[in-house]
Write a protein that holds these residues in place. Structure first.
Motif, PDB file in Angstrom:
ATOM      1  N   ILE A  49     -13.852  -3.228 -12.437  1.00  0.00           N
ATOM      2  CA  ILE A  49     -14.313  -3.010 -11.057  1.00  0.00           C
ATOM      3  C   ILE A  49     -13.486  -3.847 -10.086  1.00  0.00           C
ATOM      4  O   ILE A  49     -13.065  -3.372  -9.030  1.00  0.00           O
ATOM      5  N   GLY A  50     -13.228  -5.113 -10.447  1.00  0.00           N
ATOM      6  CA  GLY A  50     -12.393  -5.971  -9.615  1.00  0.00           C
ATOM      7  C   GLY A  50     -10.979  -5.445  -9.512  1.00  0.00           C
ATOM      8  O   GLY A  50     -10.367  -5.474  -8.438  1.00  0.00           O
ATOM      9  N   ARG A  51     -10.461  -4.927 -10.621  1.00  0.00           N
ATOM     10  CA  ARG A  51      -9.104  -4.368 -10.623  1.00  0.00           C
ATOM     11  C   ARG A  51      -9.013  -3.170  -9.676  1.00  0.00           C
ATOM     12  O   ARG A  51      -8.067  -3.046  -8.898  1.00  0.00           O
ATOM     13  N   VAL A  52     -10.007  -2.297  -9.739  1.00  0.00           N
ATOM     14  CA  VAL A  52     -10.012  -1.108  -8.884  1.00  0.00           C
ATOM     15  C   VAL A  52     -10.111  -1.508  -7.415  1.00  0.00           C
ATOM     16  O   VAL A  52      -9.437  -0.926  -6.556  1.00  0.00           O
ATOM     17  N   LYS A  53     -10.916  -2.510  -7.115  1.00  0.00           N
ATOM     18  CA  LYS A  53     -11.081  -2.957  -5.728  1.00  0.00           C
ATOM     19  C   LYS A  53      -9.747  -3.425  -5.140  1.00  0.00           C
ATOM     20  O   LYS A  53      -9.371  -3.028  -4.033  1.00  0.00           O
ATOM     21  N   TYR A  54      -9.021  -4.240  -5.887  1.00  0.00           N
ATOM     22  CA  TYR A  54      -7.728  -4.718  -5.398  1.00  0.00           C
ATOM     23  C   TYR A  54      -6.690  -3.599  -5.344  1.00  0.00           C
ATOM     24  O   TYR A  54      -5.849  -3.565  -4.438  1.00  0.00           O
ATOM     25  N   ASP A  55      -6.734  -2.693  -6.299  1.00  0.00           N
ATOM     26  CA  ASP A  55      -5.783  -1.574  -6.298  1.00  0.00           C
ATOM     27  C   ASP A  55      -5.981  -0.683  -5.070  1.00  0.00           C
ATOM     28  O   ASP A  55      -5.019  -0.234  -4.445  1.00  0.00           O
ATOM     29  N   ILE A  56      -7.233  -0.419  -4.717  1.00  0.00           N
ATOM     30  CA  ILE A  56      -7.511   0.418  -3.549  1.00  0.00           C
ATOM     31  C   ILE A  56      -7.072  -0.289  -2.272  1.00  0.00           C
ATOM     32  O   ILE A  56      -6.507   0.329  -1.358  1.00  0.00           O
ATOM     33  N   PHE A  57      -7.303  -1.601  -2.209  1.00  0.00           N
ATOM     34  CA  PHE A  57      -6.834  -2.360  -1.035  1.00  0.00           C
ATOM     35  C   PHE A  57      -5.325  -2.240  -0.911  1.00  0.00           C
ATOM     36  O   PHE A  57      -4.792  -2.043   0.193  1.00  0.00           O
ATOM     37  N   TYR A  58      -4.619  -2.353  -2.034  1.00  0.00           N
ATOM     38  CA  TYR A  58      -3.154  -2.247  -2.012  1.00  0.00           C
ATOM     39  C   TYR A  58      -2.716  -0.867  -1.525  1.00  0.00           C
ATOM     40  O   TYR A  58      -1.822  -0.751  -0.683  1.00  0.00           O
ATOM     41  N   ILE A  59      -3.363   0.173  -2.028  1.00  0.00           N
ATOM     42  CA  ILE A  59      -3.002   1.547  -1.652  1.00  0.00           C
ATOM     43  C   ILE A  59      -3.189   1.773  -0.159  1.00  0.00           C
ATOM     44  O   ILE A  59      -2.363   2.410   0.498  1.00  0.00           O
ATOM     45  N   GLU A  60      -4.264   1.229   0.401  1.00  0.00           N
ATOM     46  CA  GLU A  60      -4.573   1.455   1.815  1.00  0.00           C
ATOM     47  C   GLU A  60      -3.821   0.517   2.752  1.00  0.00           C
ATOM     48  O   GLU A  60      -3.793   0.755   3.962  1.00  0.00           O
ATOM     49  N   ASN A  61      -3.220  -0.548   2.204  1.00  0.00           N
ATOM     50  CA  ASN A  61      -2.570  -1.540   3.067  1.00  0.00           C
ATOM     51  C   ASN A  61      -1.142  -1.838   2.631  1.00  0.00           C
ATOM     52  O   ASN A  61      -0.609  -2.916   2.907  1.00  0.00           O
ATOM     53  N   TRP A  62      -0.503  -0.864   1.981  1.00  0.00           N
ATOM     54  CA  TRP A  62       0.842  -1.101   1.458  1.00  0.00           C
ATOM     55  C   TRP A  62       1.842  -1.457   2.562  1.00  0.00           C
ATOM     56  O   TRP A  62       1.789  -0.937   3.670  1.00  0.00           O
ATOM     57  N   SER A  63       2.754  -2.357   2.198  1.00  0.00           N
ATOM     58  CA  SER A  63       3.932  -2.646   3.010  1.00  0.00           C
ATOM     59  C   SER A  63       4.969  -3.255   2.085  1.00  0.00           C
ATOM     60  O   SER A  63       4.635  -3.794   1.019  1.00  0.00           O
ATOM     61  N   LEU A  64       6.240  -3.190   2.471  1.00  0.00           N
ATOM     62  CA  LEU A  64       7.290  -3.816   1.663  1.00  0.00           C
ATOM     63  C   LEU A  64       7.076  -5.321   1.565  1.00  0.00           C
ATOM     64  O   LEU A  64       7.361  -5.940   0.535  1.00  0.00           O
ATOM     65  N   LEU A  65       6.559  -5.903   2.635  1.00  0.00           N
ATOM     66  CA  LEU A  65       6.290  -7.338   2.629  1.00  0.00           C
ATOM     67  C   LEU A  65       5.223  -7.681   1.599  1.00  0.00           C
ATOM     68  O   LEU A  65       5.333  -8.682   0.874  1.00  0.00           O
ATOM     69  N   LEU A  66       4.195  -6.840   1.493  1.00  0.00           N
ATOM     70  CA  LEU A  66       3.161  -7.062   0.487  1.00  0.00           C
ATOM     71  C   LEU A  66       3.748  -6.935  -0.913  1.00  0.00           C
ATOM     72  O   LEU A  66       3.409  -7.717  -1.811  1.00  0.00           O
TER      73      LEU A  66
ATOM     74  N   ARG B 188      -9.250   8.523   4.077  1.00  0.00           N
ATOM     75  CA  ARG B 188      -8.395   7.413   3.679  1.00  0.00           C
ATOM     76  C   ARG B 188      -6.982   7.631   4.198  1.00  0.00           C
ATOM     77  O   ARG B 188      -6.393   8.686   3.985  1.00  0.00           O
ATOM     78  N   ASP B 189      -6.447   6.644   4.875  1.00  0.00           N
ATOM     79  CA  ASP B 189      -5.072   6.697   5.364  1.00  0.00           C
ATOM     80  C   ASP B 189      -4.198   5.923   4.384  1.00  0.00           C
ATOM     81  O   ASP B 189      -4.342   4.714   4.239  1.00  0.00           O
ATOM     82  N   ILE B 190      -3.294   6.627   3.700  1.00  0.00           N
ATOM     83  CA  ILE B 190      -2.447   6.018   2.682  1.00  0.00           C
ATOM     84  C   ILE B 190      -1.028   5.892   3.237  1.00  0.00           C
ATOM     85  O   ILE B 190      -0.364   6.907   3.470  1.00  0.00           O
ATOM     86  N   PRO B 191      -0.537   4.668   3.471  1.00  0.00           N
ATOM     87  CA  PRO B 191       0.797   4.498   4.056  1.00  0.00           C
ATOM     88  C   PRO B 191       1.894   5.206   3.266  1.00  0.00           C
ATOM     89  O   PRO B 191       2.861   5.699   3.854  1.00  0.00           O
ATOM     90  N   LEU B 192       1.766   5.270   1.939  1.00  0.00           N
ATOM     91  CA  LEU B 192       2.816   5.874   1.124  1.00  0.00           C
ATOM     92  C   LEU B 192       2.788   7.397   1.154  1.00  0.00           C
ATOM     93  O   LEU B 192       3.584   8.043   0.463  1.00  0.00           O
ATOM     94  N   ASP B 193       1.903   7.984   1.945  1.00  0.00           N
ATOM     95  CA  ASP B 193       1.948   9.432   2.174  1.00  0.00           C
ATOM     96  C   ASP B 193       3.027   9.790   3.193  1.00  0.00           C
ATOM     97  O   ASP B 193       3.431  10.949   3.296  1.00  0.00           O
ATOM     98  N   TYR B 194       3.490   8.784   3.957  1.00  0.00           N
ATOM     99  CA  TYR B 194       4.489   9.029   4.990  1.00  0.00           C
ATOM    100  C   TYR B 194       5.892   8.996   4.372  1.00  0.00           C
ATOM    101  O   TYR B 194       6.239   8.040   3.658  1.00  0.00           O
ATOM    102  N   PRO B 195       6.723  10.020   4.641  1.00  0.00           N
ATOM    103  CA  PRO B 195       8.057  10.110   4.029  1.00  0.00           C
ATOM    104  C   PRO B 195       8.922   8.874   4.239  1.00  0.00           C
ATOM    105  O   PRO B 195       9.635   8.458   3.329  1.00  0.00           O
ATOM    106  N   VAL B 196       8.863   8.259   5.429  1.00  0.00           N
ATOM    107  CA  VAL B 196       9.709   7.097   5.685  1.00  0.00           C
ATOM    108  C   VAL B 196       9.318   5.931   4.775  1.00  0.00           C
ATOM    109  O   VAL B 196      10.191   5.204   4.251  1.00  0.00           O
ATOM    110  N   ASN B 197       8.020   5.737   4.541  1.00  0.00           N
ATOM    111  CA  ASN B 197       7.566   4.680   3.643  1.00  0.00           C
ATOM    112  C   ASN B 197       7.923   4.994   2.197  1.00  0.00           C
ATOM    113  O   ASN B 197       8.281   4.091   1.426  1.00  0.00           O
TER     114      ASN B 197
END
Length: 453
Positions: free
Chosen positions: A416-433, A249-258
């Motif tokens: 289950i629906g909550r977890v699905k959306y939460d995981i999508f958010y974690i993997e696709n985070w951006s300030l715009l989102l 899993r690539d998590i954008p918030l693992d990067y210091p700049v993010n």
């Protein structure tokens, strides 16, 4: 080569985009800066060079027929922001030019508006061109038939604006009729542009033959991952020396700049709410709570946050003090909820003290909503991937909440629906989102939500 293009003009789109964007940048520069002080040659050279270099770095022009609108918006924001910083640096370096900051800001805003309009106009015009005139299209075949290839075939047929004409799906499991050489002949005869392979439907030997054929015949080859293997995940590809490594899993918030940008946004946003809203609203809510029932103004509850660490989450008290508050969440018609409690829960005012949690660093403005410790322990045992939510800080609002999964968990389907959306958010985070979720949260609060009780 020409016979394989089928009216595809994508090769010209990027140079045309560069031309128009640079024309806008330098044309507006002429309007705002060329007053006899700024040397036009230096300005054009600096701005054009910076824009091209930034676009290569940010992949600004890597917009494809399947690119989503929100991705385009994100690209525009990032490009304009970086370009603005370079322009301010340029004006600081050449102080003798006496370029005022407000002029630069007007210039940047004008560029943003015009380039955004141009980019989206081109995007939608190409979609219209593909739909109405059948131009700029690509002819496809699919090797292998399963649930995913059926979905892809339906996507091609139901979305003509993306410019795909699907010719045939080959059933590789039909041993009586499927022949790879016959398939190759069909691809040549029909002048197929793109070949899509179901990775699980072909043997290694067949896969190698398809790869060789695509390379030797200038065909684009793409693979659909098996729906039960690890390849269906969003993987991060890295090298350890010469050894290829796939991360699950690539998590954008693992990067210091993010992390820096998100934390900075949290501090600014929470400080604004605390100073300009909570500073005067808290005494009013406190008086109303005290007038109706005895007990503290604030309700403190242990919840699990980042890396499963417990923290004290604060809310305005909306219930009469009771021993079950830490075990059972509010339900529809809950007798524990006070009159003022019904109002502040309906309007989400009870959640506002959590901006102190954001300022202290326990929470974020946007993220997966934290659960009571007892509920977290329960869901962790029965709901698959529930613990993934704790890879980032919990939030006051989240993607799941604005997507219909807020409030009481009535069935396993809700969590289950909550977890699905939460995981999508974690993997696709951006300030715009984050901004999109905050805006949608505000709109939902104004409109009122069914499960806000």
């Amino acid at each position: 080569m020409g016979s394989h293009k089928h009216g595809r003009y994508s090769i010209y789109i990027r140079p045309i985009s560069y031309f128009f964007d640079l024309s806008i940048i330098n044309g507006l520069g002429l309007l705002y800066f060329f007053n006899g002080i700024v040397d036009p040659f230096i300005f054009v050279l600096a701005t054009s060079g910076s824009w091209v270099a930034l676009s290569l770095f940010s992949k600004f022009y890597e917009v494809y027929r399947y690119t989503r609108e929100i991705t385009i918006v994100s690209l525009i924001f990032r490009q304009i922001l970086l370009f603005g910083l370079i322009l301010f640096a340029f004006s600081g370096f050449y102080r003798e030019l006496n370029i005022l900051p407000k002029v630069i800001i007007k210039y940047i805003l004008s560029i943003f508006i015009l380039i955004a309009l141009l980019k989206f106009s081109m995007y939608y015009l190409l979609q219209k061109y593909r739909t109405a005139f059948g131009g700029n299209y690509r002819i496809t075949v699919i090797l292998g038939r399963n649930k995913q290839t059926n979905s892809l075939e339906n996507f091609f047929k139901n979305n003509p604006e993306y410019g795909y004409i699907h010719k045939k799906t080959f059933n590789t499991k039909d041993y009586d009729s499927f022949d790879l050489e016959e398939c190759f002949r069909f691809i040549r005869q029909e002048k197929i542009d793109e070949i899509y392979c179901a990775a699980s439907e072909l043997s290694n030997k067949q896969m190698n033959r398809v790869v060789d054929f695509a390379d030797n015949n200038l065909k684009i080859l793409k693979f659909l991952p098996d729906n039960k293997d690890i390849y269906s995940k969003k993987l991060k590809y890295e090298y350890y020396d010469y050894i290829p490594i796939l991360s699950l899993r690539d998590i954008p918030l693992d990067y210091p700049v993010n992390q820096f940008f998100k934390r900075s946004f949290d501090i600014i946003f929470s400080s604004f709410v605390i100073v300009f809203l909570l500073s005067w609203l808290t005494p009013i809510i406190a008086i109303l709570i005290k007038l109706e029932s005895r007990g503290p103004v604030f309700f403190k509850q242990s919840r699990n946050g980042f890396n499963y660490k417990e923290f004290d989450c604060y809310k305005f008290r909306s219930m009469t003090p009771n021993k079950d508050a830490h075990l059972y969440q509010a339900t529809r018609g809950d007798q524990r909820v006070t009159k003022i409690g019904k109002f502040i829960r309906k309007t989400s005012i009870d959640e506002l003290p959590q901006f102190y949690n954001v300022l202290f660093g326990d929470m974020s403005v946007v993220g997966p909503r934290p659960h009571m410790v007892s509920h977290t322990n329960m869901y962790a045992k029965k709901i698959d991937k529930f613990m993934v939510r704790h890879f980032v800080k919990p939030g006051i609002t989240g993607l799941a909440q604005v997507s219909g999964f807020r409030g009481e968990v009535e069935t396993d389907k809700d969590i289950i629906g909550r977890v699905k959306y939460d995981i999508f958010y974690i993997e696709n985070w951006s300030l715009l989102l984050d901004l999109k979720i905050i805006t949608k949260t505000f709109i939902n609060t104004i409109k009122g939500e069914e499960k806000a009780y």
